[in-house]
Design a protein around this motif. Structure first.
Motif, PDB file in Angstrom:
ATOM      1  N   VAL A 210      37.519  47.381  47.377  1.00 18.45           N
ATOM      2  CA  VAL A 210      38.244  46.770  46.266  1.00 18.45           C
ATOM      3  C   VAL A 210      39.745  46.884  46.489  1.00 18.45           C
ATOM      4  O   VAL A 210      40.260  47.969  46.754  1.00 18.45           O
ATOM      5  CB  VAL A 210      37.875  47.458  44.933  1.00 18.45           C
ATOM      6  CG1 VAL A 210      38.624  46.800  43.770  1.00 18.45           C
ATOM      7  CG2 VAL A 210      36.370  47.383  44.701  1.00 18.45           C
ATOM      8  N   THR A 211      40.457  45.758  46.391  1.00 18.73           N
ATOM      9  CA  THR A 211      41.912  45.795  46.465  1.00 18.73           C
ATOM     10  C   THR A 211      42.452  46.156  45.083  1.00 18.73           C
ATOM     11  O   THR A 211      41.748  46.065  44.081  1.00 18.73           O
ATOM     12  CB  THR A 211      42.473  44.429  46.890  1.00 18.73           C
ATOM     13  OG1 THR A 211      42.130  43.454  45.897  1.00 18.73           O
ATOM     14  CG2 THR A 211      41.902  43.997  48.231  1.00 18.73           C
ATOM     15  N   GLN A 212      43.711  46.522  45.016  1.00 22.22           N
ATOM     16  CA  GLN A 212      44.311  46.924  43.755  1.00 22.22           C
ATOM     17  C   GLN A 212      45.003  45.782  43.033  1.00 22.22           C
ATOM     18  O   GLN A 212      45.674  45.984  42.042  1.00 22.22           O
ATOM     19  CB  GLN A 212      45.316  48.063  44.017  1.00 22.22           C
ATOM     20  CG  GLN A 212      44.675  49.322  44.560  1.00 22.22           C
ATOM     21  CD  GLN A 212      43.518  49.810  43.682  1.00 22.22           C
ATOM     22  OE1 GLN A 212      43.691  49.990  42.481  1.00 22.22           O
ATOM     23  NE2 GLN A 212      42.359  50.008  44.284  1.00 22.22           N
ATOM     24  N   ARG A 213      44.823  44.580  43.525  1.00 25.65           N
ATOM     25  CA  ARG A 213      45.444  43.426  42.874  1.00 25.65           C
ATOM     26  C   ARG A 213      44.389  42.520  42.275  1.00 25.65           C
ATOM     27  O   ARG A 213      43.240  42.499  42.709  1.00 25.65           O
ATOM     28  CB  ARG A 213      46.284  42.636  43.876  1.00 25.65           C
ATOM     29  CG  ARG A 213      45.466  41.963  44.981  1.00 25.65           C
ATOM     30  CD  ARG A 213      46.336  41.355  46.049  1.00 25.65           C
ATOM     31  NE  ARG A 213      45.531  40.684  47.062  1.00 25.65           N
ATOM     32  CZ  ARG A 213      45.268  39.375  47.054  1.00 25.65           C
ATOM     33  NH1 ARG A 213      45.748  38.617  46.092  1.00 25.65           N
ATOM     34  NH2 ARG A 213      44.528  38.827  48.016  1.00 25.65           N
ATOM     35  N   ARG A 214      44.776  41.773  41.293  1.00 25.48           N
ATOM     36  CA  ARG A 214      43.892  40.800  40.656  1.00 25.48           C
ATOM     37  C   ARG A 214      43.836  39.554  41.526  1.00 25.48           C
ATOM     38  O   ARG A 214      44.868  39.067  41.986  1.00 25.48           O
ATOM     39  CB  ARG A 214      44.431  40.476  39.266  1.00 25.48           C
ATOM     40  CG  ARG A 214      43.536  39.599  38.421  1.00 25.48           C
ATOM     41  CD  ARG A 214      44.081  39.596  37.000  1.00 25.48           C
ATOM     42  NE  ARG A 214      43.395  38.637  36.155  1.00 25.48           N
ATOM     43  CZ  ARG A 214      43.020  38.882  34.917  1.00 25.48           C
ATOM     44  NH1 ARG A 214      43.250  40.066  34.382  1.00 25.48           N
ATOM     45  NH2 ARG A 214      42.425  37.966  34.197  1.00 25.48           N
ATOM     46  N   ILE A 215      42.639  39.066  41.765  1.00 16.74           N
ATOM     47  CA  ILE A 215      42.443  37.882  42.604  1.00 16.74           C
ATOM     48  C   ILE A 215      41.910  36.744  41.745  1.00 16.74           C
ATOM     49  O   ILE A 215      40.893  36.888  41.066  1.00 16.74           O
ATOM     50  CB  ILE A 215      41.457  38.177  43.753  1.00 16.74           C
ATOM     51  CG1 ILE A 215      42.015  39.294  44.643  1.00 16.74           C
ATOM     52  CG2 ILE A 215      41.186  36.914  44.574  1.00 16.74           C
ATOM     53  CD1 ILE A 215      41.031  39.790  45.696  1.00 16.74           C
TER      54      ILE A 215
END
Length: 324
Positions: A29-34
């Motif tokens: 999981v990345t820490q930005r909203r996609i």
């Protein structure tokens, strides 16, 4: 070498931000909203093709989404199945700035040959769709992304239209399941249904083994969740829906089922457990806008939300009609 060493930390950060690290795990999981776009059942008319659809493309491009998925029907069912339409739509799809994935609908293949204006073989037209839209392992669009195709499996080499990819800890699965009855009763149905069932099972198994946060299944047909299994529209979906129920219960994480077909934007929870007679809380249906409403659904992967996805209707201002 010194310059390269200094660049490595910067490249690592950039790689993470773009979710493009080759070493990243599918469930990471990345820490930005996609954010990405979901559309379908468009264009249906000459005005749509020349005005409304380009307006939507402009709106989506301005939003700078990670990718766009069209869940089928690029013309009306009564419009002839022509090479001109396929080539025109291909060119329009290539004007999307971000990666673009197109899944086939009934109007562009199963309906071919069923009306006086359509005199081509549905199966032949399906192969033509595959030839134009499913070349290689890259998506459509100005920027592309790599897709895994079911045709990589020697058992299902013709099914280039069944795809999957991962982003933001989510597995996306595209299937060729057309409305309004999945072409049930036709010769080609048995083999394609077997391929779809296999692709679905394998995708859930992949999701479990890679610990992804959620699965999004995308296809064209409304499978008529609300109808009894004996209804004339349900036989082509019964086996598929039984598998979806089984896998959703076993997965225990969010499963989102995206479709078009009935041109009715909605977000609900229509899947009822056959044993519990209760709604499966981790299953959500999203139906995209469709003609004459040429708008799109903005979907986001939120790293902080336990539901994983956030959905928002995006109304294209240029396509609004004055109500009287």
């Amino acid at each position: 070498m010194k310059h390269a060493a200094r660049l490595m930390p910067l490249l690592s950060v950039l790689c993470l931000l773009l979710s493009a690290c080759s070493t990243a795990k599918p469930g990471e999981v990345t820490q930005r909203r996609i954010t990405f776009a979901l559309i379908g059942d468009v264009p249906y008319s000459a005005h749509d093709a020349s005005v409304s659809f380009p307006n939507m493309i402009e709106d989506i491009n301005r939003a700078d989404v990670a990718f766009t998925v069209h869940d089928g029907d690029i013309k009306s069912g009564s419009e002839p199945c022509s090479e001109e339409i396929l080539q025109t739509m291909y060119r329009q799809f290539q004007t999307f700035e971000s990666p673009f994935v197109y899944l086939f609908g009934d109007n562009e293949w199963t309906d071919c040959g069923r009306s006086p204006t359509n005199r081509v073989s549905p199966e032949g037209w399906l192969e033509r769709l595959r030839e134009i839209y499913t070349k290689g392992d890259q998506s459509l669009g100005k920027r592309t992304m790599t897709l895994t195709r079911q045709s990589d499996d020697k058992r299902f080499t013709k099914f280039r239209d069944n795809v999957r990819w991962t982003l933001g800890g989510v597995l996306f699965v595209g299937l060729n399941v057309p409305g309004d009855a999945n072409n049930f009763g036709q010769k080609e149905f048995t083999e394609r249904n077997r391929a779809n069932l296999s692709w679905t099972r394998e995708s859930f198994a992949y999701a479990r083994s890679n610990e992804v946060r959620a699965i999004m299944l995308i296809l064209q047909a409304n499978p008529h969740f609300e109808l009894p299994s004996t209804n004339r529209l349900r036989p082509g979906f019964n086996e598929f829906l039984s598998l979806i129920e089984k896998e959703t219960i076993a997965f225990q994480k969010p499963v989102v089922f995206v479709h078009g077909d009935s041109h009715y934007f909605r977000i609900d929870k229509p899947l009822i457990g056959s044993k519990s007679k209760r709604r499966l809380e981790n299953f959500t249906r999203v139906e995209t806008f469709g003609y004459p409403d040429v708008h799109w659904v903005e979907a986001s992967i939120d790293p902080t939300d336990p539901n994983v996805f956030v959905f928002k209707p995006r109304i294209v201002k240029k396509n609004l009609v004055k109500q009287e």
